[in-house]
Motif scaffolding. Structure first.
Motif, PDB file in Angstrom:
ATOM      1  N   CYS A  83      -0.066   8.104  13.431  1.00 46.39           N
ATOM      2  CA  CYS A  83       1.384   7.786  13.473  1.00 46.39           C
ATOM      3  C   CYS A  83       2.123   7.940  12.135  1.00 46.39           C
ATOM      4  CB  CYS A  83       1.259   6.019  13.121  1.00 46.39           C
ATOM      5  SG  CYS A  83       1.117   5.505  14.624  1.00 46.39           S
ATOM      6  N   VAL A  84       1.486   9.413  11.159  1.00 39.62           N
ATOM      7  CA  VAL A  84       2.413  10.098  10.627  1.00 39.62           C
ATOM      8  C   VAL A  84       2.772  11.593  10.220  1.00 39.62           C
ATOM      9  CG1 VAL A  84       2.253   9.500   7.794  1.00 39.62           C
ATOM     10  CG2 VAL A  84       1.592   7.454   8.499  1.00 39.62           C
ATOM     11  N   ALA A  85       3.388  11.509  10.154  1.00 33.56           N
ATOM     12  CA  ALA A  85       3.448  13.157   9.645  1.00 33.56           C
ATOM     13  C   ALA A  85       4.191  13.751   8.167  1.00 33.56           C
ATOM     14  CB  ALA A  85       4.169  14.000  10.266  1.00 33.56           C
ATOM     15  N   MET A  86       3.217  14.017   6.883  1.00 38.20           N
ATOM     16  CA  MET A  86       4.283  14.452   5.546  1.00 38.20           C
ATOM     17  C   MET A  86       5.379  15.677   5.831  1.00 38.20           C
ATOM     18  SD  MET A  86       2.203  12.435   2.543  1.00 38.20           S
ATOM     19  CE  MET A  86       2.894  12.677   2.122  1.00 38.20           C
ATOM     20  N   GLY A  87       5.989  15.292   4.990  1.00 40.09           N
ATOM     21  CA  GLY A  87       6.780  16.361   5.203  1.00 40.09           C
ATOM     22  C   GLY A  87       7.343  17.391   3.361  1.00 40.09           C
ATOM     23  N   ASN A  88       7.844  18.420   3.285  1.00 37.95           N
ATOM     24  CA  ASN A  88       7.806  18.915   2.193  1.00 37.95           C
ATOM     25  C   ASN A  88       9.989  18.686   2.109  1.00 37.95           C
ATOM     26  OD1 ASN A  88       7.971  20.196  -0.493  1.00 37.95           O
ATOM     27  ND2 ASN A  88       8.506  22.213   0.553  1.00 37.95           N
ATOM     28  N   GLY A  89       9.932  17.367   1.732  1.00 39.29           N
ATOM     29  CA  GLY A  89      10.695  16.710   1.508  1.00 39.29           C
ATOM     30  C   GLY A  89      11.470  15.882   3.251  1.00 39.29           C
ATOM     31  N   SER A  90      12.430  14.881   3.232  1.00 39.29           N
ATOM     32  CA  SER A  90      12.940  14.961   4.616  1.00 39.29           C
ATOM     33  C   SER A  90      14.273  15.394   5.451  1.00 39.29           C
ATOM     34  CB  SER A  90      14.441  13.597   4.067  1.00 39.29           C
ATOM     35  OG  SER A  90      15.429  13.799   3.025  1.00 39.29           O
ATOM     36  N   THR A  91      14.052  16.171   4.415  1.00 37.40           N
ATOM     37  CA  THR A  91      15.356  17.495   4.772  1.00 37.40           C
ATOM     38  C   THR A  91      14.475  18.966   5.814  1.00 37.40           C
ATOM     39  OG1 THR A  91      16.921  17.452   3.794  1.00 37.40           O
ATOM     40  CG2 THR A  91      16.515  19.911   4.884  1.00 37.40           C
ATOM     41  N   GLU A  92      13.032  18.429   5.593  1.00 39.56           N
ATOM     42  CA  GLU A  92      12.001  19.656   6.490  1.00 39.56           C
ATOM     43  C   GLU A  92      11.658  18.876   7.954  1.00 39.56           C
ATOM     44  OE1 GLU A  92       7.774  22.296   6.230  1.00 39.56           O
ATOM     45  OE2 GLU A  92       7.696  20.022   5.776  1.00 39.56           O
ATOM     46  N   LEU A  93      11.526  17.535   7.707  1.00 40.40           N
ATOM     47  CA  LEU A  93      11.757  16.760   8.678  1.00 40.40           C
ATOM     48  C   LEU A  93      12.552  16.278   9.642  1.00 40.40           C
ATOM     49  CD1 LEU A  93       9.003  13.891   7.277  1.00 40.40           C
ATOM     50  CD2 LEU A  93       8.597  16.187   8.057  1.00 40.40           C
ATOM     51  N   ILE A  94      13.525  16.464   8.950  1.00 44.25           N
ATOM     52  CA  ILE A  94      15.192  16.184   9.984  1.00 44.25           C
ATOM     53  C   ILE A  94      14.607  17.444  10.557  1.00 44.25           C
ATOM     54  CG2 ILE A  94      17.155  16.442   9.419  1.00 44.25           C
ATOM     55  CD1 ILE A  94      17.214  14.482   7.208  1.00 44.25           C
ATOM     56  N   THR A  95      14.586  18.359  10.219  1.00 47.38           N
ATOM     57  CA  THR A  95      14.989  19.947  10.652  1.00 47.38           C
ATOM     58  C   THR A  95      13.688  19.820  12.324  1.00 47.38           C
ATOM     59  OG1 THR A  95      15.009  21.204   8.385  1.00 47.38           O
ATOM     60  CG2 THR A  95      14.564  22.861  10.402  1.00 47.38           C
ATOM     61  N   TRP A  96      12.453  19.282  11.397  1.00 47.19           N
ATOM     62  CA  TRP A  96      11.998  19.841  13.168  1.00 47.19           C
ATOM     63  C   TRP A  96      11.417  18.761  14.468  1.00 47.19           C
ATOM     64  CZ3 TRP A  96       8.987  23.666  14.456  1.00 47.19           C
ATOM     65  CH2 TRP A  96       8.615  24.575  13.765  1.00 47.19           C
ATOM     66  N   ILE A  97      12.735  17.007  13.611  1.00 45.31           N
ATOM     67  CA  ILE A  97      13.226  16.524  14.585  1.00 45.31           C
ATOM     68  C   ILE A  97      13.986  17.215  15.799  1.00 45.31           C
ATOM     69  CG2 ILE A  97      14.257  14.596  14.750  1.00 45.31           C
ATOM     70  CD1 ILE A  97      12.914  13.197  12.298  1.00 45.31           C
ATOM     71  N   ASP A  98      15.170  18.132  14.727  1.00 45.18           N
ATOM     72  CA  ASP A  98      15.851  18.168  15.491  1.00 45.18           C
ATOM     73  C   ASP A  98      15.919  19.643  16.549  1.00 45.18           C
ATOM     74  OD1 ASP A  98      18.795  20.152  16.437  1.00 45.18           O
ATOM     75  OD2 ASP A  98      18.154  21.658  15.306  1.00 45.18           O
ATOM     76  N   HIS A  99      14.471  20.078  16.118  1.00 45.90           N
ATOM     77  CA  HIS A  99      13.641  21.515  16.865  1.00 45.90           C
ATOM     78  C   HIS A  99      13.317  20.936  18.569  1.00 45.90           C
ATOM     79  CE1 HIS A  99      15.344  24.931  14.653  1.00 45.90           C
ATOM     80  NE2 HIS A  99      15.104  24.175  13.620  1.00 45.90           N
ATOM     81  N   LEU A 100      12.112  20.279  17.954  1.00 45.99           N
ATOM     82  CA  LEU A 100      11.451  19.440  19.002  1.00 45.99           C
ATOM     83  C   LEU A 100      11.698  17.886  19.650  1.00 45.99           C
ATOM     84  CD1 LEU A 100       7.875  19.213  16.454  1.00 45.99           C
ATOM     85  CD2 LEU A 100       8.882  21.002  18.442  1.00 45.99           C
ATOM     86  N   LEU A 101      12.690  17.937  19.125  1.00 46.16           N
ATOM     87  CA  LEU A 101      12.867  16.255  19.759  1.00 46.16           C
ATOM     88  C   LEU A 101      13.811  16.320  20.739  1.00 46.16           C
ATOM     89  CD1 LEU A 101      10.660  14.005  17.503  1.00 46.16           C
ATOM     90  CD2 LEU A 101       9.413  14.919  19.976  1.00 46.16           C
TER      91      LEU A 101
END
Length: 506
Positions: A83-101
């Motif tokens: 249930c967890v994905a670790m990213g290189n900072g929250s900004t990386e995760l926000i970027t992937w959320i935007d691109h994928l979801l």
């Protein structure tokens, strides 16, 4: 040297100024940092010494794969790795959320963390911005926000809890109702990057909800909480399908060796971490009290490790920022480039009392010092007495359409505004709509019991009018005046249960 620092600061003012760059420009002795929202009490000096002693090893070898580091973090927090994905900072995760979801549109209250507005705009999405009202203390009304989302037909919603820059807090029961009401959306993101600093509720996180629901992602920060912004690491929690989708797109070595070493150090330092959070919460109360004593300065209730303040009438934020830096070696975040805010607002990070004394002394001299050089014109705020009226001040969020939007509503509700081409059509800037009277009745969705910021005795607060007095400790904590539920923190080694409430009962 002061001129070099000022020039560097101005050149980076449109973004987050780099403390490393400021330190380089001042021979390694940077200013007191009230700008970057980082925990000043963690890591401990002993932990820094350990990191320094192993520097050669850390920077010489490859880190372990992200799966190994994630498994260790999940062991500490009591979360299932699926249930967890670790990213290189929250900004990386926000970027992937935007691109994928995020497929077409995203709603977000403003002001807030800039990547939630900028990132989807950069990829051509429509961003529906819900303006938080100055006259109501920037409190987010979740019921009105939900109606706004329905009226706009937005498919993704974001809630930051606490919100950045104002520190506004939503109680868990209200957030769960919000998730229920919008269960048909493509996605709801609850950004809990600063939630570790909150003490208004013992178990405020919705991570358990995220693991069970098909359309909820919770974003958490590690760099902010652990005082290590330079080590870019954070994580998201969602159901296994959503988390796995993001995780599958991340590089195997997206986390560096510093991040790995810190994660593996944490197991033995839970007690120190808990103490650091408690100290930040105590400092927040003291700092709010000190700032509230300055004439004409408004301090808004916050549950983050920062305070949102409105400068007195006549004070210009960029001038105050620059003079604090050059004359007092104090760095603050002026919020004129945040959509939904203006240059009359500063975000001030919570710091130890000695640093706060320096900040308050500097503000007092810059705002009210020798009258010829004071940032507040003589007579504009007097001795801090509230007159009930004040001159209009300029508003600049950096986006003209939002400036007009906020200027025409400013606490009076959400009237229908007919947009012309000049109002930002096609830019993603929303138009506030009246809440349908029966679609989302308030009785079914009570607003969280968060007190509004001090304001005028009657009617909405006019722009440019300073609020009365200071805040009580309960208001600063974001409670209703009752004793807040104790923040239990994390016990010492070997156990490290997570503050999000995983593995607890009740």
């Amino acid at each position: 040297m002061a001129g070099d620092v000022t020039s560097l600061f101005r050149s980076t003012a449109a973004h987050s100024p780099s403390m490393a760059a400021l330190a380089r420009a001042s021979d390694g002795a940077g200013p007191v940092d009230f700008c970057i929202p980082c925990n000043p009490y963690f890591p401990t000096p002993a932990m820094f010494e350990e990191l320094a002693g192993r520097l050669r090893e850390i920077i010489t070898y490859y880190p372990s794969g992200a799966d190994t580091i994630t498994a260790e973090l999940c062991g500490l927090l009591g979360l299932p790795p699926s249930c967890v994905a670790m990213g290189n900072g929250s900004t990386e995760l926000i970027t992937w959320i935007d691109h994928l979801l995020v497929r077409e549109s995203l709603a977000v209250p403003v002001p807030t963390f800039g990547r939630w507005t900028d990132q989807p705009l950069e990829t051509g999405k429509r961003v529906d911005m819900f303006p938080l009202q100055e006259s109501s203390g920037f409190v987010l009304d979740l019921a009105r926000y939900a109606d706004f989302i329905r009226a706009r037909g937005t498919r993704v919603a974001v809630v930051c809890n606490p919100n950045n820059p104002d520190g506004g807090f939503q109680h868990k029961h209200a957030l769960v109702q919000f998730l229920d009401a919008l269960a048909d959306l493509d996605l709801i993101v609850v950004d809990e990057s600063f939630l570790e600093f909150a003490d208004a509720e013992a178990e405020p996180s919705v991570v358990q909800e995220a693991m069970l629901r098909p359309n909820v992602v919770v974003l958490r920060s590690l760099g902010k909480n652990f005082g290590l912004h330079g080590i870019r690491f954070g994580y998201l929690v969602a159901n296994p399908a959503l988390a796995g989708r993001v995780r599958s797109m991340l590089p195997k070595w997206n986390l560096n060796s510093f991040a790995e070493h810190v994660v593996f150090m944490l197991r033995g330092h839970g007690a120190e971490y808990a103490r650091s959070l408690s100290q930040v919460r105590r400092d927040r109360l003291e700092m709010a009290s000190r700032l509230s004593a300055l004439p004409g300065l408004t301090v808004y209730p916050s549950q983050g490790n920062f305070l949102f303040v409105r400068l007195p009438v006549g004070a210009e934020g960029t001038v105050v920022r620059d003079r604090l830096l050059t004359e007092h070696r104090v760095l603050v975040r002026e919020c004129g480039n945040k959509i939904g805010s203006s240059s009359r607002f500063l975000r001030l990070v919570v710091r130890p009392q000695a640093d706060v004394h320096r900040l308050v002394s500097g503000l007092d001299q810059v705002l009210y010092g020798a009258r010829a050089g004071a940032a507040v014109p003589e007579g504009a705020a007097g001795a801090g007495a509230w007159s009930g009226a004040g001159p209009e001040t300029g508003y600049s969020s950096g986006t003209a359409a939002v400036d007009r939007l906020v200027g025409r509503t400013n606490g009076s509700g959400h009237p229908v505004i007919t947009a012309g081409p000049e109002a930002g059509t096609g830019t993603g800037v929303p138009l506030p709509l009246a809440a349908p009277p029966d679609r989302f009745p308030a009785a079914r969705f009570p607003a969280p019991p968060i007190p509004a910021a001090p304001r005028a005795p009657t009617g909405p607060t006019p722009p440019g009018v300073p609020a009365r007095g200071g805040l009580t400790a309960a208001q600063v904590r974001g409670t209703d005046g009752l004793e807040a539920a104790p923040a239990t923190g994390w016990p010492g080694p070997p156990a490290w249960p997570d503050a999000a409430g995983m593995g607890r009962t009740g």
